[in-house]
Design a protein around this motif. Structure first.
Motif, PDB file in Angstrom:
ATOM      1  N   VAL A  67      47.874  36.904  49.077  1.00  0.00           N
ATOM      2  CA  VAL A  67      48.888  37.888  49.467  1.00  0.00           C
ATOM      3  C   VAL A  67      49.025  37.995  50.981  1.00  0.00           C
ATOM      4  O   VAL A  67      49.960  38.616  51.480  1.00  0.00           O
ATOM      5  CB  VAL A  67      48.601  39.275  48.852  1.00  0.00           C
ATOM      6  CG1 VAL A  67      48.606  39.182  47.334  1.00  0.00           C
ATOM      7  CG2 VAL A  67      47.282  39.851  49.360  1.00  0.00           C
ATOM      8  N   ARG A  68      48.090  37.388  51.723  1.00  0.00           N
ATOM      9  CA  ARG A  68      48.195  37.375  53.187  1.00  0.00           C
ATOM     10  C   ARG A  68      49.111  36.266  53.683  1.00  0.00           C
ATOM     11  O   ARG A  68      49.499  36.261  54.854  1.00  0.00           O
ATOM     12  CB  ARG A  68      46.804  37.219  53.810  1.00  0.00           C
ATOM     13  CG  ARG A  68      45.845  38.357  53.515  1.00  0.00           C
ATOM     14  CD  ARG A  68      44.421  38.015  53.891  1.00  0.00           C
ATOM     15  NE  ARG A  68      43.911  36.916  53.076  1.00  0.00           N
ATOM     16  CZ  ARG A  68      42.663  36.474  53.117  1.00  0.00           C
ATOM     17  NH1 ARG A  68      41.798  37.035  53.939  1.00  0.00           N
ATOM     18  NH2 ARG A  68      42.274  35.474  52.344  1.00  0.00           N
ATOM     19  N   GLN A  69      49.445  35.325  52.805  1.00  0.00           N
ATOM     20  CA  GLN A  69      50.299  34.198  53.174  1.00  0.00           C
ATOM     21  C   GLN A  69      51.745  34.485  52.795  1.00  0.00           C
ATOM     22  O   GLN A  69      52.056  34.741  51.630  1.00  0.00           O
ATOM     23  CB  GLN A  69      49.824  32.918  52.476  1.00  0.00           C
ATOM     24  CG  GLN A  69      48.403  32.520  52.815  1.00  0.00           C
ATOM     25  CD  GLN A  69      48.217  32.213  54.287  1.00  0.00           C
ATOM     26  OE1 GLN A  69      49.068  31.576  54.917  1.00  0.00           O
ATOM     27  NE2 GLN A  69      47.105  32.677  54.854  1.00  0.00           N
ATOM     28  N   SER A  70      52.610  34.460  53.768  1.00  0.00           N
ATOM     29  CA  SER A  70      54.012  34.790  53.547  1.00  0.00           C
ATOM     30  C   SER A  70      54.621  33.885  52.481  1.00  0.00           C
ATOM     31  O   SER A  70      54.517  32.664  52.545  1.00  0.00           O
ATOM     32  CB  SER A  70      54.790  34.644  54.858  1.00  0.00           C
ATOM     33  OG  SER A  70      56.166  34.895  54.653  1.00  0.00           O
ATOM     34  N   GLY A  71      55.239  34.490  51.502  1.00  0.00           N
ATOM     35  CA  GLY A  71      55.984  33.746  50.500  1.00  0.00           C
ATOM     36  C   GLY A  71      55.232  33.368  49.252  1.00  0.00           C
ATOM     37  O   GLY A  71      55.862  33.013  48.243  1.00  0.00           O
ATOM     38  N   GLN A  72      53.892  33.430  49.264  1.00  0.00           N
ATOM     39  CA  GLN A  72      53.151  32.963  48.090  1.00  0.00           C
ATOM     40  C   GLN A  72      53.347  33.881  46.885  1.00  0.00           C
ATOM     41  O   GLN A  72      53.517  33.398  45.762  1.00  0.00           O
ATOM     42  CB  GLN A  72      51.666  32.798  48.399  1.00  0.00           C
ATOM     43  CG  GLN A  72      51.357  31.537  49.176  1.00  0.00           C
ATOM     44  CD  GLN A  72      49.896  31.116  49.087  1.00  0.00           C
ATOM     45  OE1 GLN A  72      49.093  31.701  48.357  1.00  0.00           O
ATOM     46  NE2 GLN A  72      49.545  30.089  49.830  1.00  0.00           N
ATOM     47  N   GLY A 113      40.955  45.642  61.022  1.00  0.00           N
ATOM     48  CA  GLY A 113      40.251  45.605  59.747  1.00  0.00           C
ATOM     49  C   GLY A 113      40.838  46.578  58.745  1.00  0.00           C
ATOM     50  O   GLY A 113      40.983  46.261  57.559  1.00  0.00           O
ATOM     51  N   PHE A 114      41.171  47.774  59.230  1.00  0.00           N
ATOM     52  CA  PHE A 114      41.785  48.761  58.346  1.00  0.00           C
ATOM     53  C   PHE A 114      43.133  48.263  57.845  1.00  0.00           C
ATOM     54  O   PHE A 114      43.460  48.397  56.657  1.00  0.00           O
ATOM     55  CB  PHE A 114      41.953  50.089  59.081  1.00  0.00           C
ATOM     56  CG  PHE A 114      42.518  51.198  58.233  1.00  0.00           C
ATOM     57  CD1 PHE A 114      41.729  51.830  57.287  1.00  0.00           C
ATOM     58  CD2 PHE A 114      43.829  51.611  58.380  1.00  0.00           C
ATOM     59  CE1 PHE A 114      42.236  52.849  56.495  1.00  0.00           C
ATOM     60  CE2 PHE A 114      44.348  52.629  57.591  1.00  0.00           C
ATOM     61  CZ  PHE A 114      43.549  53.251  56.652  1.00  0.00           C
ATOM     62  N   ALA A 115      43.915  47.675  58.744  1.00  0.00           N
ATOM     63  CA  ALA A 115      45.234  47.168  58.354  1.00  0.00           C
ATOM     64  C   ALA A 115      45.110  46.056  57.310  1.00  0.00           C
ATOM     65  O   ALA A 115      45.876  46.018  56.333  1.00  0.00           O
ATOM     66  CB  ALA A 115      45.979  46.669  59.582  1.00  0.00           C
ATOM     67  N   GLN A 116      44.140  45.156  57.513  1.00  0.00           N
ATOM     68  CA  GLN A 116      43.940  44.082  56.539  1.00  0.00           C
ATOM     69  C   GLN A 116      43.529  44.632  55.178  1.00  0.00           C
ATOM     70  O   GLN A 116      44.023  44.185  54.132  1.00  0.00           O
ATOM     71  CB  GLN A 116      42.875  43.115  57.043  1.00  0.00           C
ATOM     72  CG  GLN A 116      43.300  42.207  58.170  1.00  0.00           C
ATOM     73  CD  GLN A 116      42.244  41.158  58.452  1.00  0.00           C
ATOM     74  OE1 GLN A 116      41.926  40.311  57.599  1.00  0.00           O
ATOM     75  NE2 GLN A 116      41.659  41.219  59.638  1.00  0.00           N
ATOM     76  N   SER A 121      44.539  45.201  49.680  1.00  0.00           N
ATOM     77  CA  SER A 121      44.037  46.003  48.564  1.00  0.00           C
ATOM     78  C   SER A 121      45.048  47.001  48.028  1.00  0.00           C
ATOM     79  O   SER A 121      44.950  47.411  46.862  1.00  0.00           O
ATOM     80  CB  SER A 121      42.776  46.765  48.995  1.00  0.00           C
ATOM     81  OG  SER A 121      41.865  45.918  49.635  1.00  0.00           O
ATOM     82  N   CYS A 122      46.005  47.411  48.855  1.00  0.00           N
ATOM     83  CA  CYS A 122      46.917  48.479  48.464  1.00  0.00           C
ATOM     84  C   CYS A 122      48.388  48.064  48.534  1.00  0.00           C
ATOM     85  O   CYS A 122      49.089  48.076  47.535  1.00  0.00           O
ATOM     86  CB  CYS A 122      46.663  49.710  49.343  1.00  0.00           C
ATOM     87  SG  CYS A 122      47.690  51.130  48.927  1.00  0.00           S
ATOM     88  N   HIS A 123      48.843  47.681  49.728  1.00  0.00           N
ATOM     89  CA  HIS A 123      50.272  47.371  49.848  1.00  0.00           C
ATOM     90  C   HIS A 123      50.683  46.189  48.980  1.00  0.00           C
ATOM     91  O   HIS A 123      51.828  46.111  48.527  1.00  0.00           O
ATOM     92  CB  HIS A 123      50.663  47.111  51.306  1.00  0.00           C
ATOM     93  CG  HIS A 123      52.147  47.063  51.494  1.00  0.00           C
ATOM     94  ND1 HIS A 123      52.870  45.892  51.469  1.00  0.00           N
ATOM     95  CD2 HIS A 123      53.057  48.062  51.661  1.00  0.00           C
ATOM     96  CE1 HIS A 123      54.150  46.160  51.633  1.00  0.00           C
ATOM     97  NE2 HIS A 123      54.292  47.465  51.754  1.00  0.00           N
ATOM     98  N   SER A 124      49.755  45.282  48.708  1.00  0.00           N
ATOM     99  CA  SER A 124      50.095  44.157  47.833  1.00  0.00           C
ATOM    100  C   SER A 124      50.497  44.642  46.438  1.00  0.00           C
ATOM    101  O   SER A 124      51.303  43.990  45.753  1.00  0.00           O
ATOM    102  CB  SER A 124      48.929  43.178  47.727  1.00  0.00           C
ATOM    103  OG  SER A 124      47.804  43.784  47.121  1.00  0.00           O
ATOM    104  N   PHE A 125      49.967  45.777  46.000  1.00  0.00           N
ATOM    105  CA  PHE A 125      50.361  46.332  44.697  1.00  0.00           C
ATOM    106  C   PHE A 125      51.798  46.836  44.757  1.00  0.00           C
ATOM    107  O   PHE A 125      52.543  46.717  43.773  1.00  0.00           O
ATOM    108  CB  PHE A 125      49.404  47.456  44.293  1.00  0.00           C
ATOM    109  CG  PHE A 125      49.563  47.923  42.862  1.00  0.00           C
ATOM    110  CD1 PHE A 125      49.775  47.020  41.825  1.00  0.00           C
ATOM    111  CD2 PHE A 125      49.482  49.273  42.542  1.00  0.00           C
ATOM    112  CE1 PHE A 125      49.914  47.454  40.504  1.00  0.00           C
ATOM    113  CE2 PHE A 125      49.619  49.716  41.234  1.00  0.00           C
ATOM    114  CZ  PHE A 125      49.836  48.805  40.208  1.00  0.00           C
TER     115      PHE A 125
END
Length: 256
Positions: A67-72, A113-116, A121-125
């Protein structure tokens, strides 16, 4: 285990790392209940561990989803749309925090670290919901995974406590947003168990021992037991269950 039928349903499972993953326990129950599944893996390093499990599930799709990789993530949902044209449920079972931030005090957590941690863990949902909504034309179910450290301080859980609290709040607000479309949003809150993600938490073995001692049933839960509850939540049997945090922890959460 007794299952609620998922015959004819199409589901996406995000978060299988190996055969000890909560996502794997859930995926097995989904498949046993009759669902057709799509499965993602984190990256090429993880693929050799996940691909054989996807084969055991007779998964219709297998693809990368960091989820850290744009477009995946979008690519995964595009593949689901092309293969099935619809989606009935998604399990989101991923979390991450940089080790130096996870192992330190909350007050020492770095901005990056907080942003990651919040993003993975959260915004990906939230992004899961954005991509799933157009495919859930007949309603559906979105399911994520939290932990009791979201509401009470758990030693060594550190920055993941606030992050999981945000995830649970997101669950409630998205349930309100999507309810009129028949899309349900829920969070599982399992008790401590040894998974790859949990191995990053300091002194986790001591946490598990304490949890088993404290829980009314004096036992730890298994990924199969968590999967059985997940099976219910994505089934039609739970069609009016939404916005909840559901404990699967042998009663661990009720003891002060």
């Amino acid at each position: 285990m007794t299952t609620f039928s998922l015959a004819g349903k199409k589901g996406l499972v995000i978060g299988i790392a190996n055969d000890q993953s909560i996502a794997w326990g859930c995926a097995q129950q989904f498949r046993e209940a009759g669902a057709d599944l799509a499965v993602s893996y984190l990256n090429e390093k993880a693929k050799p561990y996940v691909a054989p499990l996807a084969e055991r599930l007779d998964a219709d799709l297998l693809g990368p989803c960091d989820v850290r990789q744009s477009g995946q993530m979008r690519a995964v949902f595009d593949a689901v749309k092309e293969k099935w044209g619809k989606l009935d449920f998604v399990l989101h079972s991923i979390a991450f925090a940089p080790k130096e931030d996870l192992h330190g005090r909350v007050v020492d957590c770095s901005r990056d670290g907080f942003a990651q941690a919040m993003d993975v863990s959260c915004h990906s949902f939230i992004r899961v919901a954005q991509y799933a909504e157009p495919l859930m034309t007949d309603g559906g179910s979105l399911l994520t995974v939290s932990f009791y450290g979201s509401e009470k301080v758990v030693t060594d859980y550190n920055i993941m406590g606030p992050v999981k609290a945000a995830l649970e709040s997101v669950t409630r607000y998205m349930a309100a947003d999507l309810g009129e479309k028949g899309i349900r949003v829920n969070a599982l809150s399992p008790g401590p168990l040894k998974t790859r993600a949990a191995s990053g938490i300091q002194r986790f073995d001591a946490l598990m021992e304490k949890a088993a001692e404290r829980a009314p049933q004096h036992t730890l839960v298994t990924i199969e037991e968590i999967g059985a509850y997940a099976n219910f939540l994505v089934s039609d049997g739970a069609r009016t269950v939404t916005g909840g945090v559901h404990y699967v922890d042998a009663g661990y959460n009720i003891i002060g």
